[in-house]
Enzyme design. Structure first.
Site, PDB file in Angstrom:
ATOM      1  NE  ARG A 159      -5.586  -6.518  10.713  1.00 31.30           N
ATOM      2  CZ  ARG A 159      -5.615  -7.839  10.774  1.00 31.30           C
ATOM      3  NH1 ARG A 159      -6.172  -8.456  11.801  1.00 31.30           N
ATOM      4  NH2 ARG A 159      -5.077  -8.567   9.808  1.00 31.30           N
ATOM      5  CE1 TYR A 193      -5.711   0.769   3.474  1.00 28.95           C
ATOM      6  CE2 TYR A 193      -3.891   1.129   1.986  1.00 28.95           C
ATOM      7  CZ  TYR A 193      -4.889   1.629   2.777  1.00 28.95           C
ATOM      8  OH  TYR A 193      -5.064   2.973   2.863  1.00 28.95           O
ATOM      9  CD  GLU A 194      -2.210  -2.512   7.593  1.00 32.25           C
ATOM     10  OE1 GLU A 194      -2.000  -3.484   8.332  1.00 32.25           O
ATOM     11  OE2 GLU A 194      -1.295  -1.865   7.065  1.00 32.25           O
ATOM     12  N   GLY A 195      -5.459  -6.538   5.992  1.00 28.64           N
ATOM     13  CA  GLY A 195      -6.395  -7.650   6.198  1.00 28.64           C
ATOM     14  C   GLY A 195      -7.739  -7.333   5.579  1.00 28.64           C
ATOM     15  CD  GLN A 204      -9.609  -6.773   9.670  1.00 31.47           C
ATOM     16  OE1 GLN A 204      -9.602  -6.731  10.906  1.00 31.47           O
ATOM     17  NE2 GLN A 204      -8.503  -6.685   8.946  1.00 31.47           N
TER      18      GLN A 204
END
Lengths: 596, 596
Positions: free
Chosen positions: A297, A441-443, A448
């Site tokens: 992240r 992507y990655e949340g 977040q």
């Protein structure tokens, strides 16, 4: 076509003048991270990125990765593979990895500028080594000894690359629903079967082997997110002795056609009785995966920063060269047929927004990297704990804000080009398309925001927030009598107080209605991000004043900070109003009435 | 792939319930524009767009227009040409054109929903007929009798299409620099030579001829923007008798590779001693071109609206279907493996933002179209003048706000899809790429802002603004005692007062420093846009209450208005702060210091 020049002067300013990296590295025991050595690494990294990776950015977009259905192979764009070989030869793969596994053991904060440069130079290419870092972290923290010996060293020296296999067609954010299965074999390995999607660098031609870290369910696993385990599944089987054997039951079933990052292979990976090795505890895979995800992240946040900077550099060049119209306050270059567009206040608004978000954002991101070093290397446990709380708190801010600002800056920069920005030839539209993935992507940004508000503020009772407020408070106290800083210290102090009150009020409302957390999350995250940037801008002005930089450099920092406080920070007013409005405006409308 | 359903219920609500189109059309003498007839047109238009144009949207993106270098020909994507034939057969080309030239003579406000539908269904395709409308307007207002007879009728019935040839490689916004030359011939025609770029629909295979309206300089023309004349330059020469002759010296030299609208041909057009006919007065070409540009600017605003609506429709469908996670306030569909994502407040935030900007934006755009009808057809000169001032005032707001909101809504809608939004297959990323052009062409957002602040407010002393403020004032007075409207009337009145004060303060500061206009313009435009939308939302609630719509419909309008006032309107706070900060934060930094 866009060009890229690594912003070494501002990188050094951020690291040394503002963050005091030289003293920090020394205090944390990084004996090899002297200023001379880090400087040499930065310069060599700049050269590699400017001359090797940046020129491949366009061909990566135009040709993209190619998938061969018959073999399941993926061919990367022309030059990508050769660039990776240079990257490995240059020792870049293991820059911040531990010496005992063949890495160079530099601090994360010394490696993060390289990350930014790679993302600016060639985001799609950068995704291949990026995923190795995640796998490295997981193996470092959770791998058995033989797993570290066999897999970790190869990842650190770049011989092999890694992936993170989480998402399935029916589940992304909600990993509790995942279906991939793991059945134990007699030899201690497991047979993994299932389909994973959106696997970055899942297949390619850079290396002989690819190490997939796969989330799957053991036969007796509890339902939901508490029944997920993590497995190491190499493309070619690897014995405990490190000997590479036959092809494993792992095959790329397709690559996605995407809006951008065409040079990055986003794969469907089919696991069919593939041999895998459990890593970490059974059913604790999600926790192990979070080790990778937090690193990832921060890294994705840096992607937003890198793209913002490249976009800004090119918009600035264009705005100085493009002659169009006259300044409303009188011709500025009367000898030319028109003035350069940088004379127009609205072009300056767009450029200064990019500059303020990029230079400020650099500190936001680099500061997080220093926290990674403190957490890993500080001698004092209390210091480590405090840094860990702060790192957890700022990680979703770094990820969400730097990526959303990356989208915003590539937007403004494209806009400076007018219609020419929309044309592929100029390269600006590629930056905008590439940036768009980073908020997903990655949340996603929404995830977040929930991580910040729900977990870091509510569940952990704001431990990280308190540390951050403490930093702001000491800065304000230290500088309250400084005439040059007054204009920044006063609003910073006021906003910090407001931040605290907003946090409390959401917390109180959430007791009655859990949806208050979700309703406030997005605006709370951005309120936090803009306040954090105000802090870093104030510190930048203070650091510049105390530095030996030129008067012109100091003036640029001061004027950009003034722009930020006058024209960007007021966005917090809108976020505050949204937070205070609570759940009703969001939740009142019945789902079936959204269509009208 | 995305789908599209024309939002007929909301279109009718906007036209009839809010804007009172039935009475207006009747009062303006449109005897053929009864509610029955307009409704039939809307329904037939919806069918055409849903079944013919919308399904071609993806192939238009994937195949795009193809250019043949040898012949200079452009081939449009599969199905585009046939769809155009159906469009012409259906009589859509001349829907709002005068009956005397073969049009159907419907009011602009009855035609604007069709425009919205075309833009939503297939923006790239829509650009071909769009440019004909601009040429039609120019010929109507400035063409000699023979020019109207020969060219206009063919444009109105769709046999030929039109273009606007303004931009050259070195000048876009600043047309005063253009170099294309026109030399008079003995037969009264001119020979046109020069290169134009970014010519939408400049070459294609839809029709036998293409009518270029070209800006060029006569030999004795004064320098700058006062030396520009407009010429009619057909692809195939056309005599004054209407007989089509040989190929003219007009050739497409290339088409651009763009971020989006791949199905729309964006051409380099080379004029090489091409036969052209002066239209309008010599050296008054820019003014004539503005006739086309204002129509085109409203039309481009509608493009933003159409894309926003299509994106919203698809995000809404996905958010109801996609099961992921559980509501924080307790499972909403406990029988399913997860709740649909529309239960999450942050997903609702994105959806409601789209809904509020789209439904409100529809009124902003449609209202402008009613003003076009009033200007053209009202019996009372004072009414026409007032409508003209208001139309000039709202045109840059419609263009800039609807397109920026189009970008924003396609952004949110893509975001609702998570990573799937980034994949071409789902179609959301195409909408985002297509939307990106709308804030650039027909004058960037910054140019619209300058038009509003510099020309419409400063030069014209706020005539249009006063009309708008008058509308708000009477609405507030009419409804101040209505309990159901109180929550909207009070903030609307307050903001309107603030708007007036902000306008005055910028005007006063601009006396001392002309850059104040440019410094305030962007934020002033958006302040105006959000305030205008607050007005239209308040009027929507009032209109819904008085209508015979269902309670559920009324509730949806009321709840969306509440969302708008609570969560979107506060953006004005940030814009206000930016306006008040003046020029210093923008202008202080020397151009050479932007690099750090």
């Amino acid at each position: 076509m866009t060009t890229y020049k690594a912003p070494l002067a501002d990188i050094r300013f951020a690291l040394y003048d503002v963050l005091g990296a030289e003293a920090l590295f020394s205090r944390l025991g990084f004996s090899d991270a002297s200023r001379d050595i880090v400087d040499a690494v930065l310069e060599e990294g700049a050269r590699f990125n400017e001359t090797v990776l940046a020129p491949l950015n366009r061909v990566g977009d135009e040709v993209g990765c190619q998938y061969d259905k018959a073999s399941g192979d993926v061919t990367t764009p022309p030059g990508f593979k050769q660039a990776y070989a240079q990257y490995v030869d240059g020792g870049w793969a293991g820059l911040v990895s531990p010496v005992e596994f063949g890495g160079q053991g530099l601090p994360h904060a010394a490696g993060i500028p390289l990350k930014e440069m790679i993302d600016a130079a060639n985001l799609a290419w950068g995704n291949f080594p990026l995923l190795s870092h995640g796998a490295t972290e997981a193996l470092l923290h959770h791998g058995e000894d033989w797993q570290q010996q066999v897999f970790l060293k190869k990842l650190v020296d770049g011989s092999w690359t890694g992936t993170m296999c989480l998402t399935e067609p029916h589940c992304g954010t909600d990993l509790g629903m995942l279906k991939t299965k793991a059945s134990p074999n007699d030899d201690g390995s497991h047979s993994i079967s299932g389909t994973k999607i959106f696997i970055t660098a899942g297949e390619h031609d850079f290396t002989d082997n690819i190490i997939h870290l796969v989330l799957a369910r053991l036969p007796d696993a509890p339902a939901g997110s508490k029944g997920i385990s993590m497995f190491i599944v190499p493309k070619f089987k690897v014995g405990k002795d490190g000997v590479v054997g036959a092809r494993n039951g792992v095959r790329c079933g397709a690559i996605e056609h995407k809006m951008g990052i065409h040079g990055s292979a986003t794969c469907v990976i089919n696991f069919d009785d593939a041999q895998g090795w459990l890593i970490g505890e059974p059913n604790k895979g999600l926790m192990a995966m979070f080790t990778m995800m937090n690193t990832a992240r921060l890294a994705v946040g840096l992607q937003g920063l890198g793209l913002a900077d490249r976009a800004y550099q090119n918009a600035l060049r264009y705005s100085r060269e493009r002659l169009q119209g006259r300044s409303l306050s009188g011709a500025k270059q009367p000898d030319k047929p028109a003035d350069p567009i940088i004379v127009h206040p609205d072009v300056r608004r767009m450029l200064l927004t990019c500059k303020a978000l990029t230079e400020g954002g650099r500190l936001l991101g680099y500061h997080a990297a220093t926290l990674v070093d403190v957490v890993g290397h500080a001698g004092d446990e209390a210091e480590r704990k405090q840094a860990d709380a702060l790192l957890g708190f700022v990680t979703p801010i770094v990820k969400a804000c730097l990526t959303e600002w990356g989208v915003e800056c590539t937007y403004h920069a494209l806009q400076c080009f007018g219609g020419h920005g929309y044309i592929a030839e100029h390269g600006m539209e590629q930056l905008a398309r590439d940036a768009r993935i980073t908020t997903l992507y990655e949340g996603t940004t929404g995830i977040q925001a929930l991580d910040l508000m729900g977990r870091k503020v509510m569940q952990l009772q704001g431990a990280g927030l308190r540390v951050f407020l403490g930093m702001i408070d000491s800065f304000c106290k230290d500088n309250e009598n400084d005439e040059a800083l007054k204009e920044f210290v006063a609003p910073l102090r006021e906003k910090a107080g407001e931040w605290q009150k907003l946090t409390l009020s959401v917390g109180q409302r959430a007791i009655a209605d859990a949806d208050e957390v979700g309703a406030a999350a997005y605006d709370y995250l951005f309120y936090s991000g803009y306040l954090a940037l105000a802090y870093w801008w104030a510190r930048s002005v203070a650091a510049a004043e105390k530095s030996s930089h030129s008067e012109a450099f100091k003036a640029a920092k001061r004027e950009t900070a003034r722009f930020y406080f006058a024209r960007v920070l007021p966005r917090t007013l809108a976020h505050k109003a949204a937070i205070e409005s609570g759940t009703a405006p969001l939740m009142a409308l019945a789902a079936e009435r959204f269509g009208g």
